[in-house]
Write a protein that holds these residues in place. Structure first.
Motif, PDB file in Angstrom:
ATOM      1  N   ARG A 665       0.845  -1.154   0.011  1.00 22.72           N
ATOM      2  CA  ARG A 665      -0.028   0.111  -0.100  1.00 22.72           C
ATOM      3  C   ARG A 665       0.707   1.176   0.147  1.00 22.72           C
ATOM      4  NH1 ARG A 665      -5.024   2.068   1.136  1.00 22.72           N
ATOM      5  NH2 ARG A 665      -5.909  -0.079   1.231  1.00 22.72           N
ATOM      6  N   PHE A 666       0.620   2.168  -0.957  1.00 20.25           N
ATOM      7  CA  PHE A 666       1.172   3.466  -1.005  1.00 20.25           C
ATOM      8  C   PHE A 666       0.752   4.434  -0.144  1.00 20.25           C
ATOM      9  CE2 PHE A 666       2.569   7.481  -2.814  1.00 20.25           C
ATOM     10  CZ  PHE A 666       3.886   7.419  -2.961  1.00 20.25           C
ATOM     11  N   GLY A 667       1.577   5.104   0.720  1.00 23.96           N
ATOM     12  CA  GLY A 667       1.423   6.005   1.625  1.00 23.96           C
ATOM     13  C   GLY A 667       2.443   7.170   1.558  1.00 23.96           C
ATOM     14  N   VAL A 668       1.961   8.256   2.310  1.00 23.99           N
ATOM     15  CA  VAL A 668       2.759   9.599   2.397  1.00 23.99           C
ATOM     16  C   VAL A 668       3.150   9.591   3.937  1.00 23.99           C
ATOM     17  CG1 VAL A 668       3.190  11.854   1.736  1.00 23.99           C
ATOM     18  CG2 VAL A 668       1.909  10.478   0.266  1.00 23.99           C
ATOM     19  N   ASP A 669       3.778   8.936   4.686  1.00 20.88           N
ATOM     20  CA  ASP A 669       4.121   8.781   5.880  1.00 20.88           C
ATOM     21  C   ASP A 669       5.606   9.212   6.053  1.00 20.88           C
ATOM     22  OD1 ASP A 669       1.436   8.216   6.703  1.00 20.88           O
ATOM     23  OD2 ASP A 669       1.823   6.156   6.200  1.00 20.88           O
ATOM     24  N   GLY A 670       6.545   9.163   5.351  1.00 20.34           N
ATOM     25  CA  GLY A 670       8.013   9.163   5.605  1.00 20.34           C
ATOM     26  C   GLY A 670       8.386  10.575   5.449  1.00 20.34           C
ATOM     27  N   LYS A 671       9.553  10.955   6.156  1.00 22.01           N
ATOM     28  CA  LYS A 671       9.981  12.164   6.160  1.00 22.01           C
ATOM     29  C   LYS A 671      11.465  12.343   6.123  1.00 22.01           C
ATOM     30  CE  LYS A 671       6.516  14.402   8.914  1.00 22.01           C
ATOM     31  NZ  LYS A 671       5.967  15.428   8.069  1.00 22.01           N
ATOM     32  N   GLN A 672      11.902  13.286   5.570  1.00 22.45           N
ATOM     33  CA  GLN A 672      13.520  13.624   5.500  1.00 22.45           C
ATOM     34  C   GLN A 672      13.546  15.069   6.207  1.00 22.45           C
ATOM     35  OE1 GLN A 672      15.639  13.904   1.919  1.00 22.45           O
ATOM     36  NE2 GLN A 672      17.256  15.234   2.730  1.00 22.45           N
ATOM     37  N   ARG A 673      14.273  15.082   7.382  1.00 29.23           N
ATOM     38  CA  ARG A 673      14.533  16.081   8.177  1.00 29.23           C
ATOM     39  C   ARG A 673      15.853  16.525   8.186  1.00 29.23           C
ATOM     40  NH1 ARG A 673      18.062  16.158  11.791  1.00 29.23           N
ATOM     41  NH2 ARG A 673      17.324  14.493  13.054  1.00 29.23           N
ATOM     42  N   ASN A 674      16.268  17.557   7.752  1.00 29.55           N
ATOM     43  CA  ASN A 674      17.558  18.482   7.668  1.00 29.55           C
ATOM     44  C   ASN A 674      17.408  19.518   8.561  1.00 29.55           C
ATOM     45  OD1 ASN A 674      17.601  16.619   5.160  1.00 29.55           O
ATOM     46  ND2 ASN A 674      18.337  18.384   4.051  1.00 29.55           N
ATOM     47  N   ARG A 675      18.638  19.350   9.569  1.00 25.80           N
ATOM     48  CA  ARG A 675      18.957  20.449  10.543  1.00 25.80           C
ATOM     49  C   ARG A 675      20.509  20.776  10.236  1.00 25.80           C
ATOM     50  NH1 ARG A 675      17.293  17.276  15.910  1.00 25.80           N
ATOM     51  NH2 ARG A 675      15.031  17.718  15.983  1.00 25.80           N
ATOM     52  N   GLY A 676      20.610  22.140  10.157  1.00 24.73           N
ATOM     53  CA  GLY A 676      21.716  22.665   9.881  1.00 24.73           C
ATOM     54  C   GLY A 676      22.250  24.060  10.527  1.00 24.73           C
ATOM     55  N   LEU A 677      23.544  24.250  10.349  1.00 20.71           N
ATOM     56  CA  LEU A 677      24.360  25.512  10.547  1.00 20.71           C
ATOM     57  C   LEU A 677      24.947  26.089   9.268  1.00 20.71           C
ATOM     58  CD1 LEU A 677      25.309  27.698  12.599  1.00 20.71           C
ATOM     59  CD2 LEU A 677      27.321  25.918  12.941  1.00 20.71           C
ATOM     60  N   GLU A 678      24.756  27.401   9.091  1.00 21.57           N
ATOM     61  CA  GLU A 678      25.388  28.042   7.935  1.00 21.57           C
ATOM     62  C   GLU A 678      26.316  29.140   8.407  1.00 21.57           C
ATOM     63  OE1 GLU A 678      22.543  26.919   4.156  1.00 21.57           O
ATOM     64  OE2 GLU A 678      22.064  28.725   5.281  1.00 21.57           O
ATOM     65  N   LEU A 679      27.458  29.365   7.890  1.00 17.03           N
ATOM     66  CA  LEU A 679      28.411  30.416   8.215  1.00 17.03           C
ATOM     67  C   LEU A 679      28.652  31.050   6.876  1.00 17.03           C
ATOM     68  CD1 LEU A 679      30.437  29.023  11.199  1.00 17.03           C
ATOM     69  CD2 LEU A 679      28.477  30.399  11.317  1.00 17.03           C
ATOM     70  N   THR A 680      28.491  32.392   6.677  1.00 13.27           N
ATOM     71  CA  THR A 680      29.157  32.746   5.518  1.00 13.27           C
ATOM     72  C   THR A 680      29.872  34.070   5.867  1.00 13.27           C
ATOM     73  OG1 THR A 680      27.089  34.069   4.992  1.00 13.27           O
ATOM     74  CG2 THR A 680      27.249  32.042   4.145  1.00 13.27           C
TER      75      THR A 680
END
Length: 820
Positions: A665-680
């Motif tokens: 059965r196809f469902g939309v229950d997955g997730k990708q979680r990106n946490r980050g720190l950026e310095l420029t």
């Protein structure tokens, strides 16, 4: 070498259907005019006949915020060191008709004076002390009245920051032109000067220096694609790059940068700002701003690269009319020859015409672009068979594509934009545009079948035809309610595309990454038809309001966009297999607080939007349509302007839903979680030294997956650490000579969700020299760059659909640019 025959490329853009759309658009629009400050001793001069005068009124208070407000309301660039205005207050502005008079009122009694620069810009400096004799008091200067006549300028962009590599702000779609210190986002805007000095010719070249961006297309490929903050942009190559703030106009597969004035990168979901990405990119937004006509320019460049890739570029601009209201700018380029990749030959031509009509209240612009590319033996990014260990990277010059395989594309684009100001506070705008991409090619993506680097592929003759149309209209206004100022925008937008494709398979063959095998040529006929494969319509209405409080030290941006998505999919015979119609609302909440004039603290909550999936045919719920995906970002950051050096730091989290099969059965229950720190960091920290670069750390986790083997793993193609630094130094021993250096580092990453296929980290170094001189009385710039100077062979990364990218080989670029 036998070449694939094709019609001679034309630099015209004969889009008949587009022209019909353009001729039907009649809404005019506005462009903020810049004002030029006359010498301090000048007397008031009468305005030119028909000139429109504005009225500026700014309350008394701290000088810095008042200057910022005048800059935003007038569109003029006003620059000053933060310590210059620290502690100073102004009596405000009372109904000043020009920017020059408003500046004079703001600076009265502060000991500062404005200095006019090019294109209507101003800088501030201290008034000189006038002493009559030792022990005498400062002389009192008589009042000087300063007026300025509005001059025509085409849609002025935020100026460049110190060093000239990065702009002070960007065009943020719905929010309009925004200074970096006023934006509740992390934005970076690369200037034309930066691209010229680095000798970039494609969008991928231009963005290699961004620490938050990594290309997912190898050198020698035929299309550009990127990761921003660990999410893919352009993997399926339909309309992912915005052009002048709008999706659907820029070239579809590869964008050549010779006509780009700016390349702007907004970090994080951009659905509220630019509208929903046509191909569901959510990690950020890339916007290309075209060049506009200046008073007079003729610039010619000749360039040459490793092996025999040579060519040239011409950039011509003119303005005419009683007030220089008419402008034209043309950029044309042509390159041809062998590339650093084995038996690869590339021919590319570009013609870009930019027209504008600009008055005090109205601006109309037209952009016409044609690009053509013909590539023999285009580089491919191979699939890696599941369960197979990542083989060692091959020699970067090796090419497993056959000499007889080829790629031929033509990209046509047209855009008409208009703006009209009813007064200094209210304006309307409208745009209409179209683009078409046609591709004919013979090749396919190989699969790596063994640890020894063996490959297998079935070459396929395929023809693609993609058509896109866009339209927008809206209203912008500035007003006040009590102690709050408002900058509000109401926008309607419409985008649609149609994708047609036909293919004929050839005969499969084998080869090897390390020792490519020459195969006999194949002649594969063109497909008889190109049936429609998909159609998409995106319609939206958006409203935003940026409120200024506490003397503009607190900026609060709120917005909503309602987006309807209609999508049809078709099988190889053109029979509709799925129909999709859904809508969603995406919000924006952003805050900027300036505790000091040179410091901005910001935070945002913004959502991205992606087309929802349709359950595949093998699932028990086949054909079920899911609602659009909402990607949610939270971000906080700080920006500090040190006067000639800008530093930023931001922390973000982005959550993106994903679909998968579980128990058939196809469902939309997955997730990708990106946490980050950026310095420029960017700017000119010391005389003769210029710097830009930064670092990004990302923790990209797969959550709620369908398998314990992937739960909690790192997402495909997302390195934990990315670092770039680019530095320039003017060598005092040889006036006009500049040494340049760049370093790019990318840590290890995975090519599969099980995290069993690991690509090692890599580092490359670029070196260069630039020499500015007068040659026969002409301003001339000689440039030489060595990319990947150490000649390292490496896997540059992995795409979301399991392909590997071979890193670029060592190459040498030289060029000479002359202004006539």
């Amino acid at each position: 070498m036998r070449r694939h025959p094709h019609p001679a490329p034309s630099l015209a853009c004969p889009l008949t259907a587009v022209a019909a759309h353009l001729l039907s658009a009649s809404l005019a629009a506005c462009a903020p005019a810049l004002l030029v400050l006359q010498p301090a001793a000048a007397l008031a001069q009468p305005a030119a006949p028909g000139a429109v005068q504005r009225s500026y009124a700014i309350a008394a208070g701290p000088l810095g915020p008042a200057l910022n407000r005048l800059g935003r309301e007038s569109g003029a660039l006003i620059t000053f060191a933060p310590d210059l205005v620290a502690g100073l207050r102004t009596a405000g502005v009372q109904a000043a008709p020009t920017v020059a008079q408003a500046l004079a009122q703001l600076l009265a009694g502060t000991g500062l004076e404005p200095v006019a620069g090019p294109d209507g810009a101003y800088t501030l400096r201290r008034l000189p002390e006038v002493m009559s004799a030792p022990g005498a008091t400062a002389a009192t200067l008589s009042e000087v009245r300063v007026t300025a006549e509005a001059t025509v300028q085409p849609d002025t962009l935020p100026g460049a920051y110190a060093g000239g590599q990065i702009a002070r702000g960007a065009r943020l779609g719905l929010l309009g032109q925004t200074d970096a210190m006023d934006a509740p986002f992390h934005i970076t805007s690369y200037t034309a000067q930066a691209m010229e000095d680095r000798q970039t010719t494609t969008l991928a070249d231009a963005l290699t220096v961004d620490p938050s961006v990594r290309s997912t297309a190898p050198n020698g490929d035929v299309a550009d694609a990127f990761f921003i903050r660990g999410f893919a942009i352009g993997d399926n190559n339909i309309g992912e790059i915005a052009f002048d703030g709008l999706y659907g106009v820029s070239p579809n597969y590869r964008l050549l940068t010779d006509y780009a004035e700016r390349v702007e990168v907004l970090k994080g979901p951009a659905a509220m700002v630019y509208g929903m990405s046509p191909n569901s990119g959510v990690g950020g937004g890339i916007n290309v701003v075209p060049k506009r006509a200046t008073q007079g320019l003729m610039r010619v460049r000749a360039d040459y690269g490793t092996r025999s890739q040579g060519g040239g570029h011409i950039d011509v601009a003119r303005r005419w009319g009683d007030t220089h209201q008419f402008g034209v700018r043309f950029n044309g380029s042509y390159r041809d020859g062998s590339t650093p990749i084995d038996h690869q030959h590339r021919e590319a031509s570009l013609g870009a015409l930019a027209l504008d009509y600009t008055t005090e209240r109205t601006q109309v612009t037209v952009d016409l672009i044609r690009q053509h590319e013909d590539v023999q033996a285009p580089t491919r990014r191979p699939f890696l068979t599941a369960g197979l260990a990542v083989p060692a990277a091959p020699d970067a010059r090796r090419n497993i594509t056959q000499r007889w395989e080829w790629y031929d594309s033509t990209e046509d684009s047209a855009l008409l934009k208009a703006r009209h100001a009813f007064n200094d506070r209210w304006s309307v705008f409208a745009s209409v545009g179209a683009a078409r991409s046609t591709v004919d090619r013979l090749f396919n993506t190989p699969t790596i079948t063994s640890a020894a680097g063996d490959t297998h592929v079935t070459p396929t003759r395929a023809q693609f035809d993609i058509e896109r149309q866009i339209a927008e209209a809206g209203l912008r206004g500035r007003f006040t309610t009590g102690a709050a100022s408002h900058q509000a925008t109401l926008q309607w937008s419409h985008y649609e595309d149609r994708y047609r494709m036909g293919s004929v398979a050839g005969t499969a063959y084998t080869s090897n990454l390390y020792a490519p095998i020459e195969q006999p040529p194949q002649s594969v006929g063109a497909p008889a038809t190109r049936p429609q494969r998909s159609a998409t319509q995106l319609r939206g209405v958006a409203l935003s309001d940026t409120m200024g409080l506490l003397d503009e030290r607190l900026l609060v941006t709120l917005g909503l966009r309602h987006q309807r998505v209609d999508s049809d999919n078709f099988d190889a015979n053109g029979v509709r297999t799925a129909t999709y119609s859904q809508s969603a609302v995406t919000p924006l909440a952003g805050v900027v607080f300036k505790p000091w004039q040179n410091v901005s603290l910001y935070a945002n909550y913004i959502e991205g939007l992606s087309k929802g999936d349709t359950a595949p045919s093998g699932a028990v719920n086949a054909g079920e349509i899911f609602a659009p995906y909402k990607t949610r970002q939270q971000e906080v950051g700080i920006k500090v302007d040190h006067g000639r050096l800008m530093t930023t730091a931001s922390v973000f989290q982005i959550r993106k839903p994903s679909g998968y099969l579980q128990n058939n059965r196809f469902g939309v229950d997955g997730k990708q979680r990106n946490r980050g720190l950026e310095l420029t960091v960017y700017g000119e920290p010391a005389a003769g030294w210029r710097l830009y670069g930064g670092a990004t750390w990302i923790d990209a986790e797969l959550a709620r997956t369908s398998s314990p083997a992937t739960q909690g793993n790192t997402a495909v193609g997302v390195p934990r650490t990315q670092f770039t630094v680019n530095a320039e130094h003017d060598l005092a021993l040889v006036p006009g000579l500049t040494a340049t250096a760049g370093l790019i580092y990318t840590s290890a990453q995975y090519a599969d969700q099980a995290n069993l296929q690991r690509l090692p980290s890599w580092t490359t170094v670029d070196l260069g020299l630039r020499y500015r001189l007068q040659l026969a009385g002409r301003s001339t710039v000689l440039r030489a760059t060595v990319r990947n100077a150490t000649g390292r062979d490496y896997w540059a990364g992995s795409s979301t659909w399991g392909t590997l990218l071979v890193g670029a080989p060592r190459s040498v670029l030289v060029s000479a640019t002359v202004d006539f």
